[in-house]
Design a protein around this motif. Structure first.
Motif, PDB file in Angstrom:
ATOM      1  N   TRP A  93      10.122-104.842  36.591  1.00 49.49           N
ATOM      2  CA  TRP A  93      11.222-105.492  35.890  1.00 49.49           C
ATOM      3  C   TRP A  93      10.974-105.436  34.387  1.00 49.49           C
ATOM      4  O   TRP A  93       9.857-105.177  33.925  1.00 49.49           O
ATOM      5  N   LYS A  94      12.044-105.704  33.614  1.00 51.58           N
ATOM      6  CA  LYS A  94      11.941-105.780  32.159  1.00 51.58           C
ATOM      7  C   LYS A  94      12.730-106.987  31.671  1.00 51.58           C
ATOM      8  O   LYS A  94      13.627-107.490  32.367  1.00 51.58           O
ATOM      9  N   SER A  95      12.395-107.462  30.450  1.00 52.08           N
ATOM     10  CA  SER A  95      13.092-108.623  29.898  1.00 52.08           C
ATOM     11  C   SER A  95      13.069-108.564  28.375  1.00 52.08           C
ATOM     12  O   SER A  95      12.077-108.146  27.771  1.00 52.08           O
ATOM     13  N   ASP A  96      14.190-109.004  27.781  1.00 52.42           N
ATOM     14  CA  ASP A  96      14.246-109.165  26.334  1.00 52.42           C
ATOM     15  C   ASP A  96      14.138-110.631  25.944  1.00 52.42           C
ATOM     16  O   ASP A  96      14.353-110.993  24.777  1.00 52.42           O
ATOM     17  N   GLY A  97      13.845-111.490  26.935  1.00 48.53           N
ATOM     18  CA  GLY A  97      13.703-112.913  26.679  1.00 48.53           C
ATOM     19  C   GLY A  97      14.930-113.718  27.034  1.00 48.53           C
ATOM     20  O   GLY A  97      14.930-114.940  26.894  1.00 48.53           O
ATOM     21  N   THR A  98      15.992-113.032  27.524  1.00 53.05           N
ATOM     22  CA  THR A  98      17.197-113.723  27.970  1.00 53.05           C
ATOM     23  C   THR A  98      17.402-113.481  29.457  1.00 53.05           C
ATOM     24  O   THR A  98      16.912-112.483  30.005  1.00 53.05           O
ATOM     25  N   ALA A  99      18.142-114.380  30.105  1.00 54.37           N
ATOM     26  CA  ALA A  99      18.415-114.206  31.533  1.00 54.37           C
ATOM     27  C   ALA A  99      19.221-112.944  31.775  1.00 54.37           C
ATOM     28  O   ALA A  99      18.960-112.183  32.722  1.00 54.37           O
ATOM     29  N   LEU A 100      20.222-112.671  30.915  1.00 55.74           N
ATOM     30  CA  LEU A 100      21.066-111.487  31.070  1.00 55.74           C
ATOM     31  C   LEU A 100      20.270-110.211  30.861  1.00 55.74           C
ATOM     32  O   LEU A 100      20.534-109.187  31.508  1.00 55.74           O
ATOM     33  N   GLY A 101      19.280-110.266  29.969  1.00 53.38           N
ATOM     34  CA  GLY A 101      18.476-109.084  29.669  1.00 53.38           C
ATOM     35  C   GLY A 101      17.246-108.937  30.529  1.00 53.38           C
ATOM     36  O   GLY A 101      16.370-108.119  30.222  1.00 53.38           O
ATOM     37  N   THR A 102      17.138-109.718  31.599  1.00 53.36           N
ATOM     38  CA  THR A 102      16.011-109.612  32.530  1.00 53.36           C
ATOM     39  C   THR A 102      16.508-108.913  33.792  1.00 53.36           C
ATOM     40  O   THR A 102      17.247-109.493  34.585  1.00 53.36           O
TER      41      THR A 102
END
Length: 592
Positions: free
Chosen positions: A152-161
Motif C-alpha cells: 500500500w501507499k499513503s500521502d497522509g490522507t485517507a483518500l490518498g491511502t
C-alpha cells in the motif's frame, strides 16, 4: 557521546525517580523504535498507567519525556511500531480495541490520528507494518481483508491511502517485507504470481507510486529465493557506486541454513547478492558457504537490514563449520558439546570414508518411526510412518536437515526413530578401487524420541456483532455471547476468570459453581472488578450474560465516556507442558 562518562539515562519513563517519571516502580519502560522527528526523539514505551504508547523526548537529561497520545485508552497497549518520517510527518503502526492495527500519523502539532481504517469492520485491523518512505510517499504492507497482505501507499490522507498492486492476485497474500528505498524505487520481497499465472515464490520486487513489478526471478519456478535484509550500500570494492545488497538463494547451493532461530527450509543456501539497478548477481561468485545469519537478532531490529559502518556491511551470524559435516545431535552416537556448538541441525548424518562428499555415488535411505509420522520437506515424498529415498551423500545430508516428526494426537512417552542406509553397488566406481570387494553395505541406527504433551491455550470469543457496545447512563447493559473453549481441558478442569472495567460495575448472572476471589469481588453488581475460578462448563454459564452498568453519581460516569472492559481467562496449566496459558477479549462500551 560514545564514552562511559557521557552515557546517561535521559528519562525514567515508567517511573522510579528522575526526569519524566510518570509512575512509581522499578520496572523499565522498554523504549523501542527510536526515531528523530522535528528536533525531538519519538519512541514506543510502556507505563503502568497507559500501557505501551507513543512518547517524545527532547533528548536532554534535564528535559522532559511526555506522552504523545494514549491511543488505546487505559492500560491497554496500542503498541506503536515501525516509526518512519515521511514528507514532514511521523507515520507508525498502532492498534486500538475498535479498529485493530492500522496506519497512524503525527505532524508534531495536531493530535496523532489514524490515517485510514484500511480493514474497516475488522477488529484485528489491517496489520500495517514494514513502513518505508520514497520521496513524499509512504509505502507499507497491509491486509484490507479482501486482497490479502499487499503493498500500500499513503500521502497522509485517507483518500490518498490506496493499494499499490495486488502482487498475489485475489485473496492470497504476497506479504511484502524488507521494504528498502534504492534510487527511484522501493524494493521489497514478496510472494507473487508469474506473468504466466504460475506461483512465483518469494522474489525481489520494486515499486513506485504507479505500481509494482518483479525485478528478478532468482530461483526460477515456484520455489522462492527469499530476498532478505535489503540494504542500499556503497562498496569501494564493487565500483564505489551505491548498490542494493541482500541475501537470497538460487537453490543451487542448498546446504544447511537452519539456525537456532528456525529459518524455513526454503531459505537454505543463502548467499550475498547485489543489484546495481540493471542486473541481479551473486556478490562473490567464488564462494559457496552459506551466510549463517542469526535470524532472531537480525529480525528484531527495524528496519531489518545489514549494518553499515565506515564503508563496511555488518550482520549478526551463528558460528558454524563449513568443512566438516556433523549433526547437532547424532543418531546412534554420543552428543558432545562440540557437536551442539559446531554441528549442523539435521536428523542424521550419512558419511562414507571411501567416498568424497561431492561424489555421484548413490545411497538408499529408509526412515521409520513407531509412533506418528515423518515428513522430508523438499523431497516430494508423502508423509508417513516410513519414508524411503535415494541420493548422493550431499543430497541425502541436505534432505536430513528437513526431516519433521509428527506424533499422533494423544501420543506420549518414548517413540523409536530408525535410520537404515544402504550403500548401493556402482560397478564402474567399485572396480576402480584396489583391494575392495564390490558388495552392498547396510547400516542401521536408531534414536529414541520422548513425546511430551503440550498445553493448548484457551480460546475466548465474543459472538454477535463484535466487541463494541453502547450503554445508556445509569442503565444496565447485557453483554451476551462470551464463550471459552480449550481443546485439552477436561470437563471438570478448573479455569480462572478475571473481569475488569475501567469504570462502572459488573454483575455475573450465572453464579452456580463459582468460587470468588475476595469478598469485594463477587460479581454482585457493586464493583468494577470480578475474579473467580470454576470448571469450564460453569465458566461458560457465568459468561453467557454479563451485566454492566455505569452510574453517574457512584461511578463518576458521564455521557460520551468510553469504558473498556477486559475479560481474561486462564487454563490453570491445562493437561501438558507449557504452564498456564490465557486468552482475553477487550470490550469497548460507549456511554450515551
Amino acid at each position: 557521546d560514545g564514552t562511559m562518562d557521557g552515557t546517561v539515562r535521559v528519562s525514567d519513563t515508567r517511573g522510579g525517580g528522575g526526569a519524566g517519571a510518570v509512575s512509581s516502580g522499578v520496572r523499565g519502560s522498554d523504549p523501542m523504535y527510536l526515531t528523530s522527528f522535528g528536533g525531538n526523539l519519538y519512541y514506543s514505551a510502556k507505563t503502568d498507567v497507559e500501557g505501551r504508547e507513543l512518547w517524545v523526548s527532547d533528548g536532554n537529561v534535564d528535559g522532559t519525556s511526555s506522552l504523545v497520545k494514549d491511543i488505546n485508552v487505559g492500560v491497554y497497549d496500542s503498541g506503536p511500531k515501525d516509526l518512519v518520517v515521511c514528507n514532514g510527518k511521523l507515520f507508525f503502526s498502532a492498534a486500538t480495541a475498535a479498529e485493530g492495527r492500522e496506519l497512524w500519523m503525527y505532524d508534531g502539532t495536531n493530535p496523532a490520528a489514524m490515517v485510514k481504517d484500511i480493514a474497516s469492520g475488522i477488529t484485528v485491523g489491517s496489520d500495517v507494518k514494514n513502513l518505508a518512505c520514497l520521496g513524499t510517499t509512504l509505502f507499507f504492507s497491509a491486509d484490507d481483508g479482501i486482497n490479502g497482505a499487499e503493498l500500500w501507499k499513503s500521502d497522509g490522507t485517507a483518500l490518498g491511502t490506496t493499494l499499490v498492486t495486488d502482487v498475489n492476485t485475489g485473496g492470497g497474500s504476497s506479504n511484502p517485507g524488507y521494504l528498502t528505498v534504492y534510487g527511484s524505487y522501493v524494493y521489497f520481497a514478496a510472494d507473487g504470481i508469474n506473468p504466466d499465472g504460475s506461483l512465483g515464490g518469494v522474489e525481489l520486487w520494486k515499486a513506485d507510486t504507479s505500481g509494482a513489478t518483479l525485478v528478478s526471478d532468482i530461483r526460477t519456478g515456484s520455489g522462492g529465493s527469499y530476498p532478505s535484509y535489503l540494504t542500499a550500500f556503497t562498496s569501494k570494492a564493487l565500483g564505489a557506486t551505491s548498490k542494493l545488497f541482500f541475501l537470497a538463494t538460487d537453490g543451487k547451493r542448498v546446504g544447511n541454513f537452519r539456525s537456532a532461530s528456525g529459518h524455513t527450509t526454503e531459505s537454505q543456501g543463502m548467499q550475498l547478492w547485489v543489484y546495481d539497478g540493471a542486473t541481479v548477481s551473486r556478490a562473490f561468485q567464488q564462494t559457496f558457504a552459506n551466510f549463517d545469519v542469526d535470524v532472531e537478532s537480525m529480525g528484531a531490529d527495524f528496519p531489518a537490514d545489514f549494518g553499515v559502518y565506515q564503508g563496511t556491511l555488518y550482520y549478526s551470524a551463528n558460528f558454524g563449520n563449513r568443512d566438516y559435516i556433523a549433526p547437532a545431535g547424532s543418531v546412534g552416537g554420543d552428543i558432545t558439546s562440540w557437536h551442539r556448538v559446531h554441528g549442523h541441525d539435521q536428523a542424521f548424518v550419512l558419511w562414507d570414508d571411501d567416498v568424497a562428499l561431492d561424489s555421484g555415488h548413490l545411497y538408499g535411505v529408509q526412515l521409520e518411526v513407531e509412533k506418528g509420522e515423518l515428513e522430508v520437506l523438499g523431497s516430494g515424498l508423502a508423509r508417513g510412518a516410513s519414508v524411503s529415498f535415494n541420493g548422493t551423500l550431499k543430497e541425502i545430508n541436505n534432505l536430513a536437515t528437513n526431516v519433521l516428526y509428527y506424533p499422533n494426537d494423544g501420543d506420549s512417552g518414548w517413540a523409536k526413530f530408525k535410520v537404515t542406509a544402504r550403500d548401493t553397488v556402482n560397478e564402474a566406481y567399485c572396480q576402480g578401487l584396489v583391494g575392495v570387494e564390490c558388495k552392498e553395505e547396510t547400516v542401521v541406527e536408531q534414536r529414541m524420541i520422548w513425546i511430551t504433551a503440550v498445553n493448548d491455550a484457551p480460546v475466548l470469543s465474543l459472538g454477535g456483532g463484535g466487541s463494541a457496545f453502547s450503554a445508556a447512563l445509569n442503565e444496565e447493559l447485557d453483554i451476551v455471547g462470551l464463550t471459552v473453549t480449550d481443546d485439552d481441558i477436561k470437563a471438570d478442569g478448573m479455569m480462572t476468570v478475571e473481569i475488569v472495567a475501567t469504570k462502572g460495575r459488573i454483575r455475573v448472572n450465572g453464579r452456580d459453581g463459582l468460587a470468588f476471589d475476595g469478598a469485594g469481588q463477587r460479581g454482585l453488581g457493586e464493583e468494577k472488578e470480578v475474579k473467580f475460578y470454576a470448571n469450564i462448563g460453569d465458566v461458560n454459564e457465568a459468561l453467557k450474560v454479563l451485566v454492566f452498568e455505569c452510574r453517574s453519581a457512584e461511578d463518576g460516569c458521564a455521557s460520551g465516556d468510553i469504558v473498556q472492559l477486559l475479560v481474561k481467562v486462564g487454563d490453570g496449566g491445562g493437561s501438558g507442558k507449557g504452564g498456564v496459558l490465557t486468552d482475553e477479549v477487550v470490550i469497548q462500551i460507549t456511554i450515551s
